[in-house]
Design a protein around this motif. Structure first.
Motif, PDB file in Angstrom:
ATOM      1  N   ILE A 242       1.802  -5.589 -10.331  1.00  0.00           N
ATOM      2  CA  ILE A 242       1.879  -4.270  -9.949  1.00  0.00           C
ATOM      3  C   ILE A 242       0.812  -3.596  -9.311  1.00  0.00           C
ATOM      4  O   ILE A 242      -0.116  -3.230 -10.555  1.00  0.00           O
ATOM      5  CB  ILE A 242       2.848  -3.489 -11.022  1.00  0.00           C
ATOM      6  N   VAL A 243       0.470  -3.610  -8.161  1.00  0.00           N
ATOM      7  CA  VAL A 243      -0.863  -3.160  -7.755  1.00  0.00           C
ATOM      8  C   VAL A 243      -0.645  -2.438  -6.447  1.00  0.00           C
ATOM      9  O   VAL A 243       0.323  -2.547  -5.647  1.00  0.00           O
ATOM     10  CB  VAL A 243      -1.730  -4.453  -7.656  1.00  0.00           C
ATOM     11  N   GLY A 244      -1.728  -1.631  -6.161  1.00  0.00           N
ATOM     12  CA  GLY A 244      -1.453  -0.991  -4.737  1.00  0.00           C
ATOM     13  C   GLY A 244      -1.211  -1.867  -3.731  1.00  0.00           C
ATOM     14  O   GLY A 244      -2.026  -3.023  -3.512  1.00  0.00           O
TER      15      GLY A 244
ATOM     16  N   GLU B  75      -1.433   0.414   1.718  1.00  0.00           N
ATOM     17  CA  GLU B  75      -1.591   2.090   1.603  1.00  0.00           C
ATOM     18  C   GLU B  75      -2.190   2.326   0.553  1.00  0.00           C
ATOM     19  O   GLU B  75      -2.286   3.616   0.424  1.00  0.00           O
ATOM     20  CB  GLU B  75      -0.237   2.548   2.078  1.00  0.00           C
ATOM     21  N   GLY B  76      -2.269   1.665  -0.253  1.00  0.00           N
ATOM     22  CA  GLY B  76      -2.872   2.000  -1.766  1.00  0.00           C
ATOM     23  C   GLY B  76      -1.943   2.760  -2.455  1.00  0.00           C
ATOM     24  O   GLY B  76      -1.893   3.569  -3.448  1.00  0.00           O
ATOM     25  N   LEU B  77      -0.629   2.393  -2.412  1.00  0.00           N
ATOM     26  CA  LEU B  77       0.749   2.743  -3.083  1.00  0.00           C
ATOM     27  C   LEU B  77       1.246   1.713  -3.739  1.00  0.00           C
ATOM     28  O   LEU B  77       1.135   0.517  -3.587  1.00  0.00           O
ATOM     29  CB  LEU B  77       1.749   3.584  -2.024  1.00  0.00           C
ATOM     30  N   ILE B  78       1.987   2.188  -4.873  1.00  0.00           N
ATOM     31  CA  ILE B  78       2.755   1.051  -5.569  1.00  0.00           C
ATOM     32  C   ILE B  78       4.268   1.293  -5.880  1.00  0.00           C
ATOM     33  O   ILE B  78       4.813   2.011  -6.550  1.00  0.00           O
ATOM     34  CB  ILE B  78       2.376   0.851  -6.949  1.00  0.00           C
TER      35      ILE B  78
ATOM     36  N   THR C 208       1.734   4.608 -10.534  1.00  0.00           N
ATOM     37  CA  THR C 208       0.474   4.516 -10.521  1.00  0.00           C
ATOM     38  C   THR C 208       0.045   3.880 -12.057  1.00  0.00           C
ATOM     39  O   THR C 208       0.671   3.878 -12.832  1.00  0.00           O
ATOM     40  CB  THR C 208      -0.176   5.869 -10.629  1.00  0.00           C
TER      41      THR C 208
END
Lengths: 216, 171
Positions: free
Chosen positions: A17-19, A22-25, A33
């Motif tokens: 579970i990591v970005g 796009e830096g989103l999870i 987050t």
């Protein structure tokens, strides 16, 4: 009890579970987050301390608002998890009763970094007693502030505990409902809904934080 | 230790805790993040933004101090950007920052996108957490005291902008 908690914790903790790029999870129908426990703690306790200085009415409003945020979390996060493919793959095969949904959810919580939750008592449709050895809220409180003489500080956990009961016994998450704002109101705002109280808190010197959830 | 992309989070499965760079990390979704921000704004009014900035700054700076030990300035800023993305907050561009400040930009801000998805657009910028994060990243990269760094969001996706933009001043 059918839920093998260690297996659930290991499976969830092992998820990557990591970005993304796009830096989103995106996960469980939500955006997650991996956030700072003490960020939550410091903004929540600043809010609560100010309300306490303003008087009992403001204090009670602040407590209710912070717990409500926890219920929003439970509805969407716990609900999203219980409707997810990961739940189907890891937890659902262990479920033999409606109560196992609660035990399964607590097992998943124990992979979220929130501290070690334990179901001490579950009376179907009536009561849930949860205790937490090291809730991140009480841990953060004691790191930053002196012990309190009264008033628990585990607002998120309180909302989370009532959320489990409301999703299972006021609504019915097992029928896979859509997690809409209307369903939230139906499950969390109707007469007879479940309400949790923190009856002991490490921030008050108790050995564990204790949450009792019953119908209002 | 469990890998989290670039970083290794220390997970204690017995205690149900996770730490990175000395900071306890917990999973939470945009619904909770935005609901908590709304509750804090309701209770603290105009002071809410400052309190959220300060809280973010305190935890992020302590963590970056641990994670960037021995790194050069550019590498420290790159570490901060990577960390921001891996934790799920969006894509943070710090290349416009120097020792006298500058401009930082976030694409796909978790807080701004989350807010719009739940509540719709708002008048005031929403990324107070990011303001504190950027202040910590700049302060740590250039060795500038916290109280000398001021970050303000001047354009926010939650207010209708395409990206979230932050003016960074060093006093």
């Amino acid at each position: 009890m059918a839920i093998r908690e260690q297996e659930v914790v290991a499976a969830v903790a092992g998820l990557q579970i990591v970005g993304n790029e796009e830096g989103l999870i995106p996960a469980f129908g939500l955006y997650l987050t991996r956030h700072y426990a003490d960020y939550y703690n410091r903004i929540s306790f600043a809010c609560y301390h100010r309300a306490e200085r303003e008087g009992p009415a403001a204090r009670d409003r602040a407590r209710a608002a912070l717990i409500r945020a926890g219920e929003v979390c439970a509805f969407n996060t716990f609900g999203g998890i219980m409707l997810s493919q990961e739940w189907e793959a890891v937890v659902a095969p262990m479920i033999e009763s409606r109560e196992d949904w609660a035990h399964g959810m607590v097992a998943v919580v124990n992979a979220l970094g929130w501290g070690k939750w334990r179901v001490d008592r579950l009376v179907p449709g009536e009561e849930l007693a949860i205790s937490i050895a090291n809730s991140y809220e009480s841990t953060g409180y004691l790191a930053d502030h002196p012990e309190r003489s009264d008033g628990g500080v585990c607002f998120l956990a309180t909302g989370g505990a009532s959320g489990i009961m409301n999703l299972l016994y006021n609504g019915d998450i097992t029928t896979r409902p859509a997690l809409t704002p209307q369903y939230f109101e139906q499950v969390f705002s109707t007469a007879g809904r479940f309400v949790a109280r923190e009856t002991a808190c490490r921030a008050n010197g108790a050995p564990r934080c204790e949450l009792i959830t019953t119908r209002s | 230790m469990a890998p989290m992309g670039t970083f290794e989070v220390a997970q204690d499965l017995e205690a149900s805790t996770a730490t990175l760079g000395g900071q306890s990390l917990v999973f939470h979704c945009h619904f909770y993040n935005c609901a908590l921000q709304a509750a804090v704004e309701e209770a603290l009014g105009d002071d809410a933004a400052d309190i959220q900035r300060a809280a973010a700054h305190s935890v992020v700076r302590a963590q970056l101090l641990a994670l960037t030990k021995g790194q050069a300035t550019d590498a420290r800023l790159a570490t901060a950007s990577k960390l921001f993305a891996e934790l799920g907050f969006g894509t943070l561009d710090l290349t416009g920052l120097g020792p006298r400040g500058g401009r930082a930009t976030v694409k796909a801000s978790h807080y701004a996108m989350g807010w719009v998805a739940i509540y719709g657009e708002r008048e005031a910028p929403t990324c107070n957490f990011v303001e504190g994060f950027v202040a910590a990243a700049l302060g740590e990269a250039f060795g500038i005291a916290s109280e000398r760094v001021r970050v303000r969001e001047v354009g926010c996706f939650a207010c209708g902008a395409e990206t979230c933009d932050f003016d960074v001043e060093v006093l």
